[in-house]
Scaffold this active site. Structure first.
Site, mmCIF file in Angstrom:
data_model
loop_
_atom_site.group_PDB
_atom_site.id
_atom_site.type_symbol
_atom_site.label_atom_id
_atom_site.label_comp_id
_atom_site.label_asym_id
_atom_site.label_seq_id
_atom_site.Cartn_x
_atom_site.Cartn_y
_atom_site.Cartn_z
ATOM 1 N N GLY A 272 0.724 -1.316 0.135
ATOM 2 C CA GLY A 272 0.010 -0.025 0.069
ATOM 3 C C GLY A 272 0.768 1.234 0.119
ATOM 4 C CG ASP B 98 -1.389 3.355 3.586
ATOM 5 O OD1 ASP B 98 -1.087 2.326 2.703
ATOM 6 O OD2 ASP B 98 -2.520 3.257 4.396
#
Length: 259
Positions: A108, A110
């Site tokens: 991901g 993030d």
């Protein structure tokens, strides 16, 4: 000024930075159906409250984990800021660290940005615990490289699951109960989800450190990080803006290379 956008499964966070100084931050619930025009109207009104305008933005960087939201966020940037945004994970964006997991494309955005920020701001090796839509434990080695992690259900989703599958159990808030042993249903549920997740944090960080073979700094981020950090010594630091600060660092790294 730099606009950073952290587009997650639950919330999308917009923050304006002047250098490393955060001027403003706003959150909205994630909705991939939201159009670029809707974002622009909402954002321009909030910026005005901080004496900012859309024209003050001179660059945009985005960490997005919701593929369906990418089109609207990109159009927001190109149409209303007249800038092509940098997307974390795009081939042309250099993180300044290596992604060493087996399938690098599956990480991901993030989580990668958190690794960048953790290493730069706190050193390494490190464990980043992100209390978001899931509870992520992300591992950063001594050189700042992202080497893997652990994914667990979020505490709030565990509460919701209990409420949905058990007819006699109510929906409860996540709070720190005074005692572990609950004398009624609600405190018993709150104890399970609170102290149970403290046990999860302590158990996983201990096992990760043992497997890694070194002591590691543990950084908590996300909405529930402060209340869990206050209940255990397993978390060394809490940084609510870790992802946003990581985006600032990645943007600076990439624009410095082109200067």
């Amino acid at each position: 000024m730099l606009l950073t956008i952290d587009s997650g499964n639950t919330n999308v966070v917009f923050a304006v930075y002047d250098g490393e100084d955060q001027r403003a931050v706003w959150r909205a619930s994630s909705d991939p159906r939201r159009t670029a025009d809707e974002y622009a109207v909402w954002l321009s009104q909030l910026m005005a409250l901080k004496d900012l305008t859309l024209k003050d933005v001179t660059g945009v960087i985005i960490a997005n984990v919701v593929p369906a939201a990418r089109f609207s966020l990109r159009k927001l940037c190109t149409l209303y800021f007249d800038y092509e945004p940098l997307f974390i994970g795009a081939p042309e964006v250099d993180l300044g660290i290596q992604n060493l997991i087996d399938r690098p494309e599956s990480a991901g955005a993030d989580r990668l940005v958190n690794a960048v920020a953790a290493h730069h701001l706190y050193g390494g090796p490190a464990i980043v615990i992100d209390f978001g839509t899931a509870t992520n434990f992300d591992i950063v080695d001594g050189d700042g490289n992202y080497i893997g992690g652990v994914l667990a259900p979020a505490a709030q989703h565990s509460v919701e699951a209990l409420y949905r599958v058990a007819a006699q159990l109510p929906r409860v808030s996540i709070e720190r109960p005074e005692k572990v042993i609950g004398k009624d249903t609600v405190p018993a549920m709150q104890s399970g989800v609170f102290w149970g997740y403290v046990g999860l944090i302590e158990g996983l960080t201990s096992r990760i450190k043992k497997e890694f073979g070194q002591d590691m700094r543990v950084i908590g981020t996300g909405g529930l990080a402060p209340i869990y950090a206050a209940a255990t010594d397993a978390i060394d630091d809490v940084d609510q803006d870790l992802t946003l600060r990581g985006l600032v660092l990645v943007y600076g790294h990439n624009t410095a290379e082109k200067a």
